[in-house]
Design a protein around this motif. Structure first.
Motif, PDB file in Angstrom:
ATOM      1  N   GLU A 233      -2.903 -53.510   4.493  1.00  0.00           N
ATOM      2  CA  GLU A 233      -2.223 -52.391   5.326  1.00  0.00           C
ATOM      3  C   GLU A 233      -3.177 -51.393   5.792  1.00  0.00           C
ATOM      4  O   GLU A 233      -4.140 -50.867   5.109  1.00  0.00           O
ATOM      5  CB  GLU A 233      -1.035 -51.623   4.602  1.00  0.00           C
ATOM      6  N   ALA A 234      -3.133 -51.098   6.997  1.00  0.00           N
ATOM      7  CA  ALA A 234      -3.850 -49.646   7.552  1.00  0.00           C
ATOM      8  C   ALA A 234      -3.655 -48.690   6.562  1.00  0.00           C
ATOM      9  O   ALA A 234      -2.408 -48.277   6.485  1.00  0.00           O
ATOM     10  CB  ALA A 234      -3.539 -49.326   9.009  1.00  0.00           C
ATOM     11  N   GLY A 235      -4.754 -47.946   6.234  1.00  0.00           N
ATOM     12  CA  GLY A 235      -4.469 -46.878   5.328  1.00  0.00           C
ATOM     13  C   GLY A 235      -5.532 -45.905   5.351  1.00  0.00           C
ATOM     14  O   GLY A 235      -6.173 -45.939   4.584  1.00  0.00           O
ATOM     15  N   ILE A 236      -5.655 -45.075   6.345  1.00  0.00           N
ATOM     16  CA  ILE A 236      -6.634 -44.114   6.588  1.00  0.00           C
ATOM     17  C   ILE A 236      -6.027 -42.553   7.057  1.00  0.00           C
ATOM     18  O   ILE A 236      -5.218 -42.815   7.843  1.00  0.00           O
ATOM     19  CB  ILE A 236      -7.950 -44.462   7.416  1.00  0.00           C
ATOM     20  N   SER A 237      -6.536 -41.514   6.553  1.00  0.00           N
ATOM     21  CA  SER A 237      -5.805 -40.377   6.883  1.00  0.00           C
ATOM     22  C   SER A 237      -6.454 -40.030   8.140  1.00  0.00           C
ATOM     23  O   SER A 237      -7.715 -40.282   8.126  1.00  0.00           O
ATOM     24  CB  SER A 237      -5.867 -39.348   5.696  1.00  0.00           C
ATOM     25  N   MET A 238      -6.068 -39.198   8.789  1.00  0.00           N
ATOM     26  CA  MET A 238      -6.617 -38.413   9.887  1.00  0.00           C
ATOM     27  C   MET A 238      -7.931 -37.363   9.552  1.00  0.00           C
ATOM     28  O   MET A 238      -8.998 -37.622  10.138  1.00  0.00           O
ATOM     29  CB  MET A 238      -5.719 -37.580  10.737  1.00  0.00           C
ATOM     30  N   LEU A 239      -7.928 -37.084   8.186  1.00  0.00           N
ATOM     31  CA  LEU A 239      -8.937 -36.490   7.594  1.00  0.00           C
ATOM     32  C   LEU A 239     -10.135 -37.230   7.087  1.00  0.00           C
ATOM     33  O   LEU A 239     -11.119 -36.756   7.724  1.00  0.00           O
ATOM     34  CB  LEU A 239      -8.451 -35.526   6.365  1.00  0.00           C
ATOM     35  N   GLU A 240      -9.824 -38.120   6.762  1.00  0.00           N
ATOM     36  CA  GLU A 240     -10.929 -39.159   6.372  1.00  0.00           C
ATOM     37  C   GLU A 240     -11.589 -39.836   7.721  1.00  0.00           C
ATOM     38  O   GLU A 240     -12.692 -39.883   7.951  1.00  0.00           O
ATOM     39  CB  GLU A 240     -10.234 -40.431   5.661  1.00  0.00           C
ATOM     40  N   LEU A 241     -10.944 -40.062   8.717  1.00  0.00           N
ATOM     41  CA  LEU A 241     -11.245 -40.582   9.957  1.00  0.00           C
ATOM     42  C   LEU A 241     -12.200 -39.716  10.530  1.00  0.00           C
ATOM     43  O   LEU A 241     -13.250 -39.731  11.069  1.00  0.00           O
ATOM     44  CB  LEU A 241     -10.241 -40.934  10.932  1.00  0.00           C
ATOM     45  N   CYS A 242     -11.679 -38.366  10.665  1.00  0.00           N
ATOM     46  CA  CYS A 242     -12.572 -37.208  11.393  1.00  0.00           C
ATOM     47  C   CYS A 242     -13.630 -36.772  10.555  1.00  0.00           C
ATOM     48  O   CYS A 242     -14.994 -36.831  11.036  1.00  0.00           O
ATOM     49  CB  CYS A 242     -11.711 -36.113  11.372  1.00  0.00           C
ATOM     50  N   LYS A 243     -13.747 -37.038   9.298  1.00  0.00           N
ATOM     51  CA  LYS A 243     -14.765 -36.888   8.418  1.00  0.00           C
ATOM     52  C   LYS A 243     -15.844 -37.908   8.611  1.00  0.00           C
ATOM     53  O   LYS A 243     -17.207 -37.542   8.417  1.00  0.00           O
ATOM     54  CB  LYS A 243     -14.374 -37.054   6.763  1.00  0.00           C
ATOM     55  N   GLY A 244     -15.415 -39.389   8.945  1.00  0.00           N
ATOM     56  CA  GLY A 244     -16.563 -40.149   9.067  1.00  0.00           C
ATOM     57  C   GLY A 244     -16.956 -40.335  10.659  1.00  0.00           C
ATOM     58  O   GLY A 244     -18.080 -40.410  11.099  1.00  0.00           O
ATOM     59  N   LEU A 245     -16.043 -39.541  11.467  1.00  0.00           N
ATOM     60  CA  LEU A 245     -16.377 -40.002  12.939  1.00  0.00           C
ATOM     61  C   LEU A 245     -17.025 -38.540  13.508  1.00  0.00           C
ATOM     62  O   LEU A 245     -18.108 -38.727  14.464  1.00  0.00           O
ATOM     63  CB  LEU A 245     -15.033 -40.207  13.983  1.00  0.00           C
ATOM     64  N   LEU A 246     -16.461 -37.447  13.420  1.00  0.00           N
ATOM     65  CA  LEU A 246     -17.119 -36.346  13.804  1.00  0.00           C
ATOM     66  C   LEU A 246     -18.697 -36.025  13.457  1.00  0.00           C
ATOM     67  O   LEU A 246     -19.341 -35.560  14.541  1.00  0.00           O
ATOM     68  CB  LEU A 246     -16.099 -35.192  13.171  1.00  0.00           C
ATOM     69  N   PRO A 247     -19.330 -36.232  12.603  1.00  0.00           N
ATOM     70  CA  PRO A 247     -20.500 -35.871  12.321  1.00  0.00           C
ATOM     71  C   PRO A 247     -21.471 -36.541  13.324  1.00  0.00           C
ATOM     72  O   PRO A 247     -22.166 -35.960  14.319  1.00  0.00           O
ATOM     73  CB  PRO A 247     -21.029 -36.081  11.090  1.00  0.00           C
ATOM     74  N   PRO A 248     -21.485 -37.968  13.622  1.00  0.00           N
ATOM     75  CA  PRO A 248     -22.117 -38.575  14.455  1.00  0.00           C
ATOM     76  C   PRO A 248     -21.831 -38.324  15.770  1.00  0.00           C
ATOM     77  O   PRO A 248     -22.577 -38.390  16.566  1.00  0.00           O
ATOM     78  CB  PRO A 248     -21.790 -40.167  14.201  1.00  0.00           C
ATOM     79  N   LEU A 249     -20.433 -38.178  16.253  1.00  0.00           N
ATOM     80  CA  LEU A 249     -20.077 -37.887  17.491  1.00  0.00           C
ATOM     81  C   LEU A 249     -20.699 -36.421  17.976  1.00  0.00           C
ATOM     82  O   LEU A 249     -21.050 -36.403  19.059  1.00  0.00           O
ATOM     83  CB  LEU A 249     -18.629 -37.649  17.402  1.00  0.00           C
ATOM     84  N   MET A 250     -20.692 -35.684  17.013  1.00  0.00           N
ATOM     85  CA  MET A 250     -21.261 -34.161  17.235  1.00  0.00           C
ATOM     86  C   MET A 250     -22.693 -34.256  17.546  1.00  0.00           C
ATOM     87  O   MET A 250     -23.112 -33.558  18.824  1.00  0.00           O
ATOM     88  CB  MET A 250     -21.105 -33.325  16.243  1.00  0.00           C
ATOM     89  N   LEU A 251     -23.495 -35.402  16.850  1.00  0.00           N
ATOM     90  CA  LEU A 251     -24.738 -35.350  17.271  1.00  0.00           C
ATOM     91  C   LEU A 251     -25.027 -36.042  18.773  1.00  0.00           C
ATOM     92  O   LEU A 251     -25.728 -35.615  19.372  1.00  0.00           O
ATOM     93  CB  LEU A 251     -25.431 -36.248  16.048  1.00  0.00           C
ATOM     94  N   ILE A 252     -24.260 -37.211  18.849  1.00  0.00           N
ATOM     95  CA  ILE A 252     -24.415 -37.764  20.179  1.00  0.00           C
ATOM     96  C   ILE A 252     -23.949 -36.621  21.372  1.00  0.00           C
ATOM     97  O   ILE A 252     -24.761 -36.623  22.407  1.00  0.00           O
ATOM     98  CB  ILE A 252     -23.527 -38.930  20.167  1.00  0.00           C
ATOM     99  N   PHE A 253     -22.913 -35.883  21.043  1.00  0.00           N
ATOM    100  CA  PHE A 253     -22.404 -34.913  22.122  1.00  0.00           C
ATOM    101  C   PHE A 253     -23.745 -33.878  22.347  1.00  0.00           C
ATOM    102  O   PHE A 253     -24.106 -33.384  23.407  1.00  0.00           O
ATOM    103  CB  PHE A 253     -21.256 -34.300  21.920  1.00  0.00           C
TER     104      PHE A 253
END
Length: 455
Positions: A233-253
């Motif tokens: 089952e899909a099981g990831i919280s928004m906090l976990e998702l943001c924790k993984g996505l935000l750092p590289p996205l911030m670097l790209i931006f």
């Protein structure tokens, strides 16, 4: 005419020697110097052309644009070593768990983010191959689909900024554009910057990602057994998702945003990216002195290779011009059916074929300085030409049997994955890339509209 044909013989000799496996930089310089020596001996080569070599090399050493190359390489290597890709793929897989083709969708999206973070094709293909290929095969994905998806998304680093290929192309095309304008007696020539190419590549890169996703989703719905949904089952919280996505996205931006907004040049943005990647690695506790030494050595090796090829290409280019090669090509181009567009299509075909045996760096340094000024003098838009070359080289990276991305994946793939499956898997993605190339021919505005709008 004999001296003109000598330049063509020299070019063919270089390709032949490279196919024997000799180092590119020394092959370019060595073959050129041998032909130059023969030309001086037989009196059909002016040695003053070689006298311009010190000026060329000094211009390379003082070229601010090229400083971006080692900085972007450093940023890519740091991100590769800091396990950011592993965390991104894990989070994306959990986000799309339960969706048909969810893992394939995750691979495409993570490959896009890695391309926008590293700009290095080999690193992306190898990283995604190690992380996702065993998992895709274990979950029942068709081996051809899994291999093709990884190879294709890995080559996105060729076109999605900040691409090393676009940095090098931007510098070469800028010089070619100025030479083309001077040949037309325009004594206040315009330039094309690396930033222009970065902006022009955004829409073609996003179109490629969109079409890759459409293909993967289409296969998942039409042939569910080839791209099954994950059982868990899909099981990831928004906090976990943001924790993984935000750092590289911030670097790209931070990197791309500063370029697109005009706040920084590509070289300055590369410095921001290099520092930002170190901050990310430190925040994830993935950086120590041993790993930093490994990162610096890897960056030094790749950077040295690039600039040695540049030196060899400078020697080759001067000797080629000394034998009248440019005049010969210009003569054929101007008498070619179809005018400027016909000449461009011939150049695209030649670059595509050379992509089987040469890396994009060699093609950029050897072929583009020869044909670039001639095509640009015929009225071809420099940004459109640069994006066409980049997408074309990306296609040659995938094309069997010599595509570099195929070799990268073969090196890290499980032994039981047949090479024929890798070849079959990339065919649909090659068709997609040829479709995008055709779209660029029919609608050049895909590449040229945004750079013009932002000026």
């Amino acid at each position: 005419m004999t001296e003109n044909y000598t330049s063509i013989y020299m070019f063919i000799t270089v390709c032949g020697v490279l196919m024997l496996g000799y180092p590119v930089a020394f092959t370019l310089a060595g073959v050129a110097l041998l032909f130059a020596a023969g030309g001086i001996l037989f009196g059909n080569f002016d040695p003053s052309f070689l006298g311009a070599l010190p000026g060329r090399l000094f211009g390379t050493m003082t070229n601010v644009t090229l400083i971006a190359v080692p900085l972007f390489i450093f940023m890519g290597v740091v991100l590769e070593k800091s396990r950011i890709a592993e965390e991104l793929l894990s989070n994306m897989s959990r986000l799309f768990a339960g969706v048909k083709g969810g893992l394939g969708i995750s691979v495409v999206l993570v490959g896009m983010l890695l391309a926008a973070s590293t700009g290095i094709v080999g690193a992306t293909v190898v990283t995604m191959g190690v992380l996702s290929l065993p998992t895709m095969l274990k979950r029942g994905y068709d081996p051809a689909l899994a291999a093709g998806t990884i190879c294709a998304t890995g080559t996105l680093g060729q076109i999605i900024p900040p691409s090393i290929a676009l940095v090098l192309l931007g510098d070469i095309l800028s010089n070619a554009y100025q030479r083309a304008q001077l040949s037309m007696d325009i004594f206040n020539p315009k330039t094309v910057s690396v930033g222009d190419l970065f902006v022009g590549a955004l829409f073609p890169g996003l179109i490629l990602v969109f079409l890759y996703l459409v293909y993967v989703i289409g296969v998942a719905w039409l042939r569910p057994e080839d791209a099954p949904a994950a059982e868990e089952e899909a099981g990831i919280s928004m906090l976990e998702l943001c924790k993984g996505l935000l750092p590289p996205l911030m670097l790209i931006f931070a990197v791309l945003g500063s370029i697109l907004s005009g706040a920084a040049t590509p070289t300055e943005a590369a410095g921001v990216g290099a520092v930002g990647s170190l901050v990310l690695a430190l925040s994830k506790r993935q950086l120590n002195f041993e790993r930093l030494h490994e990162i610096l050595m890897s960056t030094l090796q790749v950077t040295s290779m690039v600039f040695m090829i540049l030196v060899g290409a400078a020697v080759f280019s001067l000797v080629f011009r000394g034998f009248g090669g440019e005049e010969l090509i210009q003569h054929y181009f101007h008498n070619m059916p179809g005018g400027a567009m016909g000449a461009t299509l011939v150049v695209m075909l030649v670059i595509f074929l050379l992509g089987f045996i040469l890396d994009f760096i060699e093609i950029t340094f050897v072929v583009v300085p020869i044909v670039g000024p001639i095509l640009l003098a015929m009225g071809i838009d420099p940004i459109w030409l640069g994006i066409m070359i980049a997408v074309n080289l990306q296609t040659s990276f995938l094309t069997p049997p010599f595509g570099f991305a195929l070799f990268y994946l073969r090196g890290v793939a499980p032994p039981d994955l047949p090479t024929s499956a890798i070849y079959r898997g990339v065919i649909p993605f090659i068709i997609i890339q040829l479709l995008v190339l055709s779209m660029l021919v029919v609608w050049p505005e895909i590449a040229t509209w945004l750079p013009a709008a932002l000026k």
